[in-house]
Design an enzyme around this catalytic site. Structure first.
Site, short mmCIF file in Angstrom:
data_model
loop_
_atom_site.label_atom_id
_atom_site.label_comp_id
_atom_site.label_asym_id
_atom_site.label_seq_id
_atom_site.Cartn_x
_atom_site.Cartn_y
_atom_site.Cartn_z
N CYS A 12 0.83 -1.35 -0.14
CA CYS A 12 -0.04 -0.08 0.14
C CYS A 12 0.86 1.26 -0.07
CB CYS A 12 -0.94 -0.01 1.20
SG CYS A 12 -0.14 -0.24 2.76
N CYS A 35 -2.91 -2.82 -1.36
CA CYS A 35 -2.08 -3.90 -0.87
C CYS A 35 -1.59 -4.88 -2.16
CB CYS A 35 -2.41 -4.30 0.35
SG CYS A 35 -2.86 -3.22 1.88
N LYS A 37 -5.82 -9.68 10.70
CA LYS A 37 -5.87 -8.26 10.44
C LYS A 37 -7.35 -7.59 9.89
CE LYS A 37 -3.60 -4.59 7.98
NZ LYS A 37 -2.28 -4.11 6.91
N LYS A 90 -4.44 -7.58 15.07
CA LYS A 90 -4.53 -6.34 14.67
C LYS A 90 -5.54 -5.86 14.23
CE LYS A 90 -2.10 -3.19 11.50
NZ LYS A 90 -1.46 -2.90 10.27
C1 PBG Z 1 -0.47 -2.35 5.73
C2 PBG Z 1 -0.30 -1.70 7.11
C3 PBG Z 1 -1.11 -1.03 7.68
C4 PBG Z 1 -0.64 -0.84 8.95
C5 PBG Z 1 0.39 -1.74 9.18
N1 PBG Z 1 0.59 -2.37 7.98
C6 PBG Z 1 -2.30 -0.14 7.45
C7 PBG Z 1 -3.46 -0.68 6.53
O1 PBG Z 1 -3.60 -1.94 6.35
O2 PBG Z 1 -4.33 0.22 6.02
C8 PBG Z 1 -1.35 0.15 9.98
C9 PBG Z 1 -0.54 0.19 11.39
C10 PBG Z 1 -1.35 1.18 12.15
O3 PBG Z 1 -2.32 1.89 12.04
O4 PBG Z 1 -0.46 1.68 13.08
N2 PBG Z 1 0.70 -2.08 5.05
#
Ligand code: PBG
Length: 324
Positions: A122, A130, A195, A248
């Site tokens: 991304c 992504c 996630k 996450k």
């Molecule tokens: C995507 C990624 C994200 C985060 C970590 N890796 C953002 C998303 O998926 O939009 C978010 C981490 C955060 O909000 O601290 N590469």
């Protein structure tokens, strides 16, 4: 007169008693600090929605890594913002890309610090999704091929752990296979397994300049209400070779952290994401919360839920508190 024999308050009377019966301990060993790396030299570009956090150029990231090491924090996770974005995120797997240069510089100047890389697209694509976009969606299997290239490139540049955060199906297996056949069988994978498509990533997208230019990430990140599905995602990632599984965000998903720990007994990481950080910071800046106290309470809560390690923008602040 019926009076309680059991009086739980007996063990709360003073700090030494409380210390003796304390069930959960947060340690600096549990912390991983995320860093955002940008091109240029001597750049420290504060992120307005994440007070205390800045985008750093490679030279400044080296200095920051020294400070992190000196606080006793075992590892960092790098996010790269390239100067050039395109449809297929080619800077992500350029051996001279921003993360690859960071890895080499930090390995040289801060040996021993554990270097984790976020493997995703991304930040590298002009559309902000992504992976490779076909029509209005991300093409899973086409993206696997470039995720493999990105992981191998990070491995060649010195990554100690790769952490795929894209949520494509089958990515852990594809990356594991590639690492094993290209001379990196020892390199662990920290999988962003559960996630969720979360509003709590808002400030990160400012920090990583990775806001999708159309649509959202709901066709690949998980739907927030789903817990059984989170367990299936974790199960698949373990079957495909994940060494560490991640949940996450952290705080709104502590039930998932707990279930993953109990069901799989694998090393579990929880990502205390940007929005969780921003909420505490904003309230503290307004004088509405005691920042240090709620920071430590949030982190111990994540630990108590079952996390073995916590990726958090509070890592340095918490490390300072823990060494007092
Ligand atoms: C995507 C990624 C994200 C985060 C970590 N890796 C953002 C998303 O998926 O939009 C978010 C981490 C955060 O909000 O601290 N590469």
């Amino acid at each position: 007169m019926p009076f309680p024999i059991q009086r739980p308050r007996r063990l709360r009377r003073n700090e030494n008693l409380r210390r003796m019966v304390r069930e959960t301990h947060l340690s600096v060993d549990d912390l991983i600090m995320p860093l955002f790396i940008v091109p240029g030299a001597n750049v420290v570009n504060p992120i307005s929605s994440m007070p205390g956090i800045a985008q750093l150029s490679v030279d400044r990231a080296v200095e920051e890594c020294k400070a992190i090491r000196d606080l006793g924090i075992p590892g960092v996770i790098f996010f790269g913002i390239p100067d050039h974005k395109d449809a297929v995120g080619s800077e992500a797997y350029n051996d001279d890309g921003i993360i690859q240069r960071t890895l080499r510089a930090v390995k040289e100047h801060v040996p021993g610090l554990l270097l984790i890389t976020d493997v995703c697209f991304c930040e590298y694509t002009d559309h902000g999704h992504c992976g490779i976009v076909k029509g209005q969606d991300v093409d899973n299997d086409a993206t696997l091929e470039i995720l493999v290239q990105e992981s191998l490139s990070h491995a060649r540049a010195g990554a100690d752990i790769v952490a795929p955060s894209d949520m494509m199906d089958g990515r852990i297996g594809a990356i594991r296979h590639a690492l094993d056949s290209q001379g990196f069988p020892h390199l662990p994978i920290m999988a962003y397994s559960a996630k969720f498509a979360s509003g709590f990533y808002g400030p990160f997208r400012e920090a990583a300049e990775s806001t999708p230019q159309f649509g959202d990430r709901r066709s690949y990140q998980m739907d927030p209400p789903n817990a059984d599905e989170a367990l299936r995602e974790v199960e698949l990632d373990i079957a495909e070779g994940a060494d560490i599984v991640m949940v996450k965000p952290a705080l709104p998903y502590l039930d998932i952290v707990r279930q993953v720990k109990e069901k799989f007994r694998y090393p579990v990481a929880a990502y205390n994401v940007s929005g969780e950080y921003a909420m505490i910071k904003a309230a503290a800046l307004n004088g509405w919360l005691d920042e240090e106290r709620v920071m430590m309470e949030a982190l111990i809560g994540i630990k108590r839920a079952g996390a073995d390690m916590i990726l958090t923008y509070f890592a340095k602040d918490a490390a300072r508190v823990l060494r007092r």
